[in-house]
Scaffold this active site. Structure first.
Site, short mmCIF file in Angstrom:
data_model
loop_
_atom_site.label_atom_id
_atom_site.label_comp_id
_atom_site.label_asym_id
_atom_site.label_seq_id
_atom_site.Cartn_x
_atom_site.Cartn_y
_atom_site.Cartn_z
N LYS A 1 65.66 -45.53 31.92
CA LYS A 1 66.18 -44.21 31.54
C LYS A 1 65.34 -43.14 32.24
O LYS A 1 64.14 -43.04 32.01
CB LYS A 1 66.11 -44.02 30.02
CG LYS A 1 66.74 -42.71 29.55
CD LYS A 1 66.76 -42.65 28.03
CE LYS A 1 67.39 -41.35 27.56
NZ LYS A 1 67.44 -41.27 26.08
N ASP B 1 70.18 -33.96 36.79
CA ASP B 1 69.39 -34.54 37.88
C ASP B 1 69.11 -36.03 37.67
O ASP B 1 68.48 -36.67 38.51
CB ASP B 1 68.09 -33.78 38.06
CG ASP B 1 67.25 -33.71 36.78
OD1 ASP B 1 67.51 -34.50 35.84
OD2 ASP B 1 66.34 -32.85 36.71
N ARG C 1 63.91 -49.45 28.38
CA ARG C 1 64.31 -49.85 27.03
C ARG C 1 65.13 -51.13 27.08
O ARG C 1 65.76 -51.46 28.09
CB ARG C 1 65.06 -48.72 26.34
CG ARG C 1 66.28 -48.18 27.04
CD ARG C 1 66.81 -46.96 26.29
NE ARG C 1 68.09 -46.51 26.83
CZ ARG C 1 68.79 -45.50 26.32
NH1 ARG C 1 68.32 -44.84 25.27
NH2 ARG C 1 69.94 -45.15 26.85
N ARG D 1 78.60 -48.70 23.60
CA ARG D 1 78.73 -47.66 22.58
C ARG D 1 80.18 -47.53 22.13
O ARG D 1 81.10 -48.01 22.79
CB ARG D 1 78.27 -46.31 23.16
CG ARG D 1 76.86 -46.35 23.74
CD ARG D 1 76.80 -45.55 25.05
NE ARG D 1 75.48 -45.70 25.68
CZ ARG D 1 74.42 -44.98 25.35
NH1 ARG D 1 74.52 -44.02 24.45
NH2 ARG D 1 73.25 -45.20 25.93
N ASP E 1 79.29 -41.19 21.57
CA ASP E 1 78.68 -41.86 22.72
C ASP E 1 77.23 -42.24 22.44
O ASP E 1 76.60 -42.89 23.28
CB ASP E 1 78.76 -40.98 23.97
CG ASP E 1 78.10 -39.63 23.78
OD1 ASP E 1 78.57 -38.86 22.92
OD2 ASP E 1 77.13 -39.33 24.50
N ASN E 2 76.72 -41.87 21.27
CA ASN E 2 75.36 -42.25 20.88
C ASN E 2 75.37 -43.25 19.72
O ASN E 2 74.37 -43.40 19.03
CB ASN E 2 74.55 -41.02 20.46
CG ASN E 2 74.27 -40.10 21.62
OD1 ASN E 2 74.28 -40.52 22.78
ND2 ASN E 2 74.04 -38.83 21.33
#
Length: 512
Positions: free
Chosen positions: A140, A152, A203, A210, A279-280
């Site tokens: 990530k 970015d 991670r 999701r 989406d989380n």
């Protein structure tokens, strides 16, 4: 990029990056991961992802290493000490056998359909077979992907440290979560509200799929892809659903139940997620995407931890309903597979039963109630009301309560309340309930369910400030404490103390 080009892509990738590390170090990469990388998600096809090359992190350095997780994953003991590891987890050196990709998904953000989203700064390397089972590894903050939109693709040191520490804190608390293997940093500048420095957090999870993945293909009327995704999830993670009369409704019910248990655990420990967009939300019922999270200090049911959440949608006391709302969205996405709307609604019903029962069970354990009795719910509700009206520090109250007895031990707990009359009335009710319970057995149960250490905002902020000066000792200390939050850890009492006055001014937003 099509699967036919995968071999060429890998060859070009390795050639482009081959100067990043010497052959001996590359051999260490092989040994550490046993070179058995696969990418099951990639098997779904090119509609689900885009292959990408991580962007190198200039002059990386270690910020934090989770050696306990490395052992759990079966990685070699010297792996996290090596230059090869630093290069690999910074995105500077591909590990042979990996197939980096970014997945596409969509979702509802703050209750509004946001359309296509995707892994804007997360890159999935692949998965390894580990003692914990198959585990995916994801970088990530490793640079732009086709889904970065105007971003970015980078993560900053601040947010990376918070995710690294909090995911392990949740694991230490026994709450389902993704985990973090390490954080690497760089002096490379990243612009957010101010200029910050870049970081990459590695991670792990069995899967990063999701709710939004299902929403994406349902909304875009791609039933074949939707079915392929659902079958992938059922076959790998919910095999019992395959035997059901309606496998896709069974999947929705299973996800609903896992989500209910997860949110009950959040509420019991006083955890605020802060950005519960679809989406989380993990299809496996894992806590995922640690952005503007917070563990409650003073107990305030309406507390909003996310500075960006101006409407208070994800306040602490709204999290259970928001989880159900998200599950309803998942149900809508799965409806083309389930068929009958009534079947989807029935599958969601289990959440309404599982969540309150799971929360009551956790609260009984926190109160040291060995078995269930009539009147326990009233006692739990009265406890919450008392804490809220007195704005009592949530974690400290529960830890001090472990030493409360019906005959004595009231003072350390009573001292937390300004309304002593209300406390005395509550203490009488509680004393009558616990009188028949063995003191030693009750205290043991409470000490296992009431942590001494949680990742308070000010502790994370202090570690971040030190890390910006290249002092990572507080990151290491917090990691050690949070991995065993129920232990006393003599000599570290200050980490379990009340937050300083300035802690209330810490503003955590969606920016990372």
């Amino acid at each position: 990029m099509t699967p036919d080009n995968a071999g060429l892509f890998a060859a070009l990738h390795n050639k482009e990056m081959s100067t990043a590390i010497d052959p001996l170090a590359s051999n260490l990469v092989h040994r550490a991961t046993d070179s058995k990388w696969v990418n099951s998600f990639a098997g779904l096809g090119s509609d689900f992802f885009t292959e990408v090359i991580p962007t190198s992190l200039p002059s990386p350095y270690w910020v934090g290493r989770n050696r306990a997780l490395a052992r759990d994953l079966g990685l070699e003991s010297d792996w996290l000490e090596s230059a090869a590891s630093l290069a690999a987890w910074s995105g500077n050196q591909p590990m042979p056998g990996t197939r980096p990709l970014a997945s596409v998904y969509s979702g509802h953000q703050f209750g509004v359909w946001a359309g296509q989203l995707g892994d804007g700064r997360a890159i999935l390397l692949g998965e390894l077979q580990t003692p914990l089972g198959p585990q995916e590894f994801q970088l990530k903050g490793a640079g732009k992907t086709p889904y970065s939109r105007m971003g970015d693709g980078r993560a900053v040191l601040r947010s990376s440290i918070r995710e690294f520490l909090c995911s392990e804190a949740m694991h230490g608390l026994g709450i389902p979560t993704t985990r973090a293997l390490c954080v690497t940093g760089s002096d490379a500048a990243v612009r957010r509200e101010t200029i910050e420095t870049a970081a990459v957090v590695t991670r792990t999870a069995p899967s990063f799929i999701r709710f939004g993945h299902f929403e994406h293909f349902s909304f875009n009327d791609q039933p074949e892809q939707l079915k392929a995704l659902a079958d992938h999830v059922i076959d790998r993670f919910y095999p019992d659903c395959r035997q059901a009369l309606q496998p896709y409704a069974a999947l929705l019910q299973a996800v609903s139940e896992r989500t209910a248990y997860m949110v009950a655990a959040w509420q019991a420990v006083g955890f605020c997620h802060g950005v519960m967009n679809t989406d989380n939300m993990s299809i496996l019922g894992l806590t995922i995407d640690y952005g503007p999270f917070q563990f409650l200090d003073a107990f305030d049911p309406g507390h909003v931890c996310n500075h960006s959440d101006t409407q208070g949608r994800y306040a602490y006391n709204k999290q259970p309903n928001m989880a159900y709302w998200n599950l309803f969205c998942l149900g809508q996405a799965l409806l083309p597979l389930i068929g009958e709307q009534d079947d989807a609604i029935a599958a969601l019903e289990s959440y309404k039963t599982i969540f309150p029962n799971a929360l009551q069970a956790r609260m009984r354990a926190k109160l040291g109630l060995i078995n269930e009795q009539e009147g326990d719910r009233e006692l739990i509700d009265n406890t919450f009301r008392l804490l809220a009206s007195n704005k009592v520090d949530y974690t400290i109250f529960w830890r001090r309560l472990c030493d409360f007895t019906a005959q004595s031990g009231h003072e350390p707990v009573r001292d937390l309340f300004f309304d002593t009359e209300s406390f005395n009335a509550w203490a009488l009710q509680y004393s009558e309930r616990i009188t028949p319970v063995d003191i030693v057995q009750r205290r043991d149960l409470m000490l296992k369910n009431n942590p001494k250490f949680v990742l308070r905002n000010h502790l994370g902020e202090q570690a971040i400030r030190a890390a910006k000066l290249k002092d990572f000792s507080q990151v290491d200390t917090l990691l050690k404490l949070l991995q065993a939050p129920f232990e006393d850890h003599s000599g570290y009492e200050s980490f379990a103390d009340f937050p300083p006055d300035w802690a209330s001014s810490i503003a955590i937003s969606c920016s990372s």
